[in-house]
Design a protein around this motif. Structure first.
Motif, PDB file in Angstrom:
ATOM      1  N   MET A   1       1.003  -1.007   0.001  1.00  0.00           N
ATOM      2  CA  MET A   1      -0.186  -0.191   0.070  1.00  0.00           C
ATOM      3  C   MET A   1       0.522   0.850  -0.278  1.00  0.00           C
ATOM      4  O   MET A   1       2.427   1.528   0.469  1.00  0.00           O
ATOM      5  CB  MET A   1      -0.630  -0.356   1.365  1.00  0.00           C
ATOM      6  N   SER A   2       0.127   2.306  -0.474  1.00  0.00           N
ATOM      7  CA  SER A   2       0.857   3.763  -0.575  1.00  0.00           C
ATOM      8  C   SER A   2       0.660   4.241   0.397  1.00  0.00           C
ATOM      9  O   SER A   2      -0.746   3.681   0.985  1.00  0.00           O
ATOM     10  CB  SER A   2       0.886   3.994  -2.058  1.00  0.00           C
ATOM     11  N   GLU A   3       1.013   5.718   0.895  1.00  0.00           N
ATOM     12  CA  GLU A   3       0.403   6.993   1.660  1.00  0.00           C
ATOM     13  C   GLU A   3      -0.243   7.337   1.434  1.00  0.00           C
ATOM     14  O   GLU A   3      -0.752   7.617   0.250  1.00  0.00           O
ATOM     15  CB  GLU A   3       1.776   7.182   1.741  1.00  0.00           C
ATOM     16  N   THR A   4      -1.702   7.415   2.314  1.00  0.00           N
ATOM     17  CA  THR A   4      -3.051   7.798   1.856  1.00  0.00           C
ATOM     18  C   THR A   4      -2.699  10.042   1.802  1.00  0.00           C
ATOM     19  O   THR A   4      -2.049  10.380   2.488  1.00  0.00           O
ATOM     20  CB  THR A   4      -3.563   7.985   3.214  1.00  0.00           C
ATOM     21  N   VAL A   5      -2.592  10.180  -0.265  1.00  0.00           N
ATOM     22  CA  VAL A   5      -2.464  11.384   0.713  1.00  0.00           C
ATOM     23  C   VAL A   5      -4.603  11.844  -0.961  1.00  0.00           C
ATOM     24  O   VAL A   5      -4.597  11.073  -1.234  1.00  0.00           O
ATOM     25  CB  VAL A   5      -1.695  11.762  -0.830  1.00  0.00           C
ATOM     26  N   ILE A   6      -4.099  13.103   0.209  1.00  0.00           N
ATOM     27  CA  ILE A   6      -5.862  13.748  -0.888  1.00  0.00           C
ATOM     28  C   ILE A   6      -5.776  14.796  -1.040  1.00  0.00           C
ATOM     29  O   ILE A   6      -5.459  15.649  -0.735  1.00  0.00           O
ATOM     30  CB  ILE A   6      -7.181  14.022   1.021  1.00  0.00           C
ATOM     31  N   ARG A   7      -5.659  14.303  -2.938  1.00  0.00           N
ATOM     32  CA  ARG A   7      -5.672  16.212  -3.594  1.00  0.00           C
ATOM     33  C   ARG A   7      -7.413  15.581  -4.716  1.00  0.00           C
ATOM     34  O   ARG A   7      -7.813  14.660  -5.060  1.00  0.00           O
ATOM     35  CB  ARG A   7      -4.699  15.252  -4.196  1.00  0.00           C
ATOM     36  N   GLU A   8      -7.644  16.740  -5.038  1.00  0.00           N
ATOM     37  CA  GLU A   8      -8.007  17.053  -6.079  1.00  0.00           C
ATOM     38  C   GLU A   8      -7.957  16.519  -7.238  1.00  0.00           C
ATOM     39  O   GLU A   8      -6.902  16.604  -7.761  1.00  0.00           O
ATOM     40  CB  GLU A   8      -8.537  18.756  -6.139  1.00  0.00           C
ATOM     41  N   ASN A   9      -8.283  16.331  -8.056  1.00  0.00           N
ATOM     42  CA  ASN A   9      -8.491  15.622  -9.822  1.00  0.00           C
ATOM     43  C   ASN A   9      -7.493  14.953 -10.014  1.00  0.00           C
ATOM     44  O   ASN A   9      -6.401  15.066 -10.209  1.00  0.00           O
ATOM     45  CB  ASN A   9      -8.459  17.211 -10.626  1.00  0.00           C
ATOM     46  N   ASP A  10      -6.842  13.345  -9.006  1.00  0.00           N
ATOM     47  CA  ASP A  10      -5.875  13.410  -9.003  1.00  0.00           C
ATOM     48  C   ASP A  10      -6.110  11.543  -9.609  1.00  0.00           C
ATOM     49  O   ASP A  10      -5.500  10.720 -10.022  1.00  0.00           O
ATOM     50  CB  ASP A  10      -5.264  12.202  -7.513  1.00  0.00           C
ATOM     51  N   GLY A  11      -7.924  11.733  -9.860  1.00  0.00           N
ATOM     52  CA  GLY A  11      -8.364  10.244 -10.659  1.00  0.00           C
ATOM     53  C   GLY A  11      -8.543   8.936  -9.938  1.00  0.00           C
ATOM     54  O   GLY A  11      -9.068   8.138  -9.920  1.00  0.00           O
ATOM     55  N   HIS A  98     -19.933   3.911   0.865  1.00  0.00           N
ATOM     56  CA  HIS A  98     -19.947   4.485  -0.621  1.00  0.00           C
ATOM     57  C   HIS A  98     -19.247   4.759  -1.889  1.00  0.00           C
ATOM     58  O   HIS A  98     -18.513   5.428  -0.171  1.00  0.00           O
ATOM     59  CB  HIS A  98     -21.355   6.125  -0.760  1.00  0.00           C
ATOM     60  N   ALA A  99     -18.617   5.003  -2.805  1.00  0.00           N
ATOM     61  CA  ALA A  99     -17.583   5.695  -3.105  1.00  0.00           C
ATOM     62  C   ALA A  99     -17.531   6.890  -3.137  1.00  0.00           C
ATOM     63  O   ALA A  99     -18.735   7.626  -3.862  1.00  0.00           O
ATOM     64  CB  ALA A  99     -17.615   5.038  -4.695  1.00  0.00           C
ATOM     65  N   TYR A 100     -16.470   7.911  -3.455  1.00  0.00           N
ATOM     66  CA  TYR A 100     -16.559   9.560  -3.318  1.00  0.00           C
ATOM     67  C   TYR A 100     -15.175   9.434  -4.594  1.00  0.00           C
ATOM     68  O   TYR A 100     -13.914   8.679  -4.858  1.00  0.00           O
ATOM     69  CB  TYR A 100     -15.891   9.853  -1.737  1.00  0.00           C
ATOM     70  N   THR A 101     -14.952  11.091  -4.564  1.00  0.00           N
ATOM     71  CA  THR A 101     -13.986  11.603  -5.476  1.00  0.00           C
ATOM     72  C   THR A 101     -14.118  13.228  -4.849  1.00  0.00           C
ATOM     73  O   THR A 101     -14.859  13.276  -4.207  1.00  0.00           O
ATOM     74  CB  THR A 101     -14.510  11.421  -7.203  1.00  0.00           C
ATOM     75  N   VAL A 102     -12.328  13.063  -4.522  1.00  0.00           N
ATOM     76  CA  VAL A 102     -12.293  14.548  -4.078  1.00  0.00           C
ATOM     77  C   VAL A 102     -12.935  15.776  -4.511  1.00  0.00           C
ATOM     78  O   VAL A 102     -12.515  15.593  -5.221  1.00  0.00           O
ATOM     79  CB  VAL A 102     -10.938  14.795  -3.843  1.00  0.00           C
ATOM     80  N   PHE A 103     -13.812  16.683  -4.095  1.00  0.00           N
ATOM     81  CA  PHE A 103     -14.069  17.664  -4.871  1.00  0.00           C
ATOM     82  C   PHE A 103     -13.365  18.740  -4.670  1.00  0.00           C
ATOM     83  O   PHE A 103     -12.740  19.394  -5.128  1.00  0.00           O
ATOM     84  CB  PHE A 103     -15.783  18.283  -4.082  1.00  0.00           C
ATOM     85  N   ALA A 104     -12.583  19.021  -3.189  1.00  0.00           N
ATOM     86  CA  ALA A 104     -12.104  20.285  -2.845  1.00  0.00           C
ATOM     87  C   ALA A 104     -11.236  19.886  -1.246  1.00  0.00           C
ATOM     88  O   ALA A 104     -11.693  19.070  -0.662  1.00  0.00           O
ATOM     89  CB  ALA A 104     -12.962  21.501  -2.151  1.00  0.00           C
ATOM     90  N   VAL A 105      -9.729  20.772  -1.623  1.00  0.00           N
ATOM     91  CA  VAL A 105      -8.577  20.089  -0.417  1.00  0.00           C
ATOM     92  C   VAL A 105      -8.203  21.365  -0.353  1.00  0.00           C
ATOM     93  O   VAL A 105      -8.541  22.261  -0.897  1.00  0.00           O
ATOM     94  CB  VAL A 105      -7.943  19.774  -0.865  1.00  0.00           C
ATOM     95  N   HIS A 106      -9.083  21.733   1.357  1.00  0.00           N
ATOM     96  CA  HIS A 106      -8.074  23.391   1.971  1.00  0.00           C
ATOM     97  C   HIS A 106      -7.289  23.038   2.777  1.00  0.00           C
ATOM     98  O   HIS A 106      -7.393  22.149   3.854  1.00  0.00           O
ATOM     99  CB  HIS A 106      -9.264  23.856   2.521  1.00  0.00           C
ATOM    100  N   HIS A 107      -6.152  23.768   2.448  1.00  0.00           N
ATOM    101  CA  HIS A 107      -4.536  23.937   4.056  1.00  0.00           C
ATOM    102  C   HIS A 107      -4.747  25.289   4.301  1.00  0.00           C
ATOM    103  O   HIS A 107      -5.012  26.746   3.776  1.00  0.00           O
ATOM    104  CB  HIS A 107      -3.629  23.308   2.997  1.00  0.00           C
ATOM    105  N   PRO A 108      -4.147  25.554   5.274  1.00  0.00           N
ATOM    106  CA  PRO A 108      -4.331  26.823   6.180  1.00  0.00           C
ATOM    107  C   PRO A 108      -2.415  27.628   5.612  1.00  0.00           C
ATOM    108  O   PRO A 108      -1.740  26.578   4.859  1.00  0.00           O
ATOM    109  CB  PRO A 108      -3.462  26.325   7.513  1.00  0.00           C
ATOM    110  N   GLU A 109      -2.738  28.844   5.695  1.00  0.00           N
ATOM    111  CA  GLU A 109      -1.795  29.741   4.799  1.00  0.00           C
ATOM    112  C   GLU A 109      -0.620  29.384   5.625  1.00  0.00           C
ATOM    113  O   GLU A 109      -0.763  29.875   6.761  1.00  0.00           O
ATOM    114  CB  GLU A 109      -2.448  31.158   4.486  1.00  0.00           C
TER     115      GLU A 109
END
Length: 110
Positions: A1-11, A98-109
């Motif tokens: 397994m790889s590391e869990t990373v949550i990104r928008e539009n990564d497929g 349920h199956a999902y895709t990532v809509f948005a990711v927000h990080h602090p500045e």
């Protein structure tokens, strides 16, 4: 397994299963799901990662798995070995997958 990373539009796709569980069964449910992930799911084609989160009040468990494709999720759910763990988990708690895709990711500045 790889590391869990949550990104928008990564497929990738996420299979999120939220279980409502009695607090006295949460630990057993987590162990069943972790065992299934270790023995079978993490070895399935397309599996990126499996994460099991337990609520502090003991009433919920979130199973968060990342996959390369929806077809990989479907094939894995059809595997008889995986179905054994699915059924064991369902005997302990009420699942809501349920199956999902990532809509948005927000990080602090920074």
């Amino acid at each position: 397994m790889s590391e869990t990373v949550i990104r928008e539009n990564d497929g990738t796709y996420a299979m999120i299963n939220v279980f409502d569980v009695e607090p006295e069964k949460q630990q057993e449910l987590a162990e069943v799901l972790s065992e299934g992930a270790e023995k079978f799911i993490r070895h399935r084609p397309g599996c990126i990662s499996v994460n099991i989160l337990t609520s502090l009040d003991g009433k919920r468990l979130v199973y968060y798995a990342q996959w390369v494709s929806k077809a990989d999720i479907k094939a894995t759910m059809g595997d008889p070995d995986v179905q054994v763990y699915r059924d064991r988990a369902a005997a302990l708690a009420k699942p809501d997958p349920h199956a999902y895709t990532v809509f948005a990711v927000h990080h602090p500045e920074n």
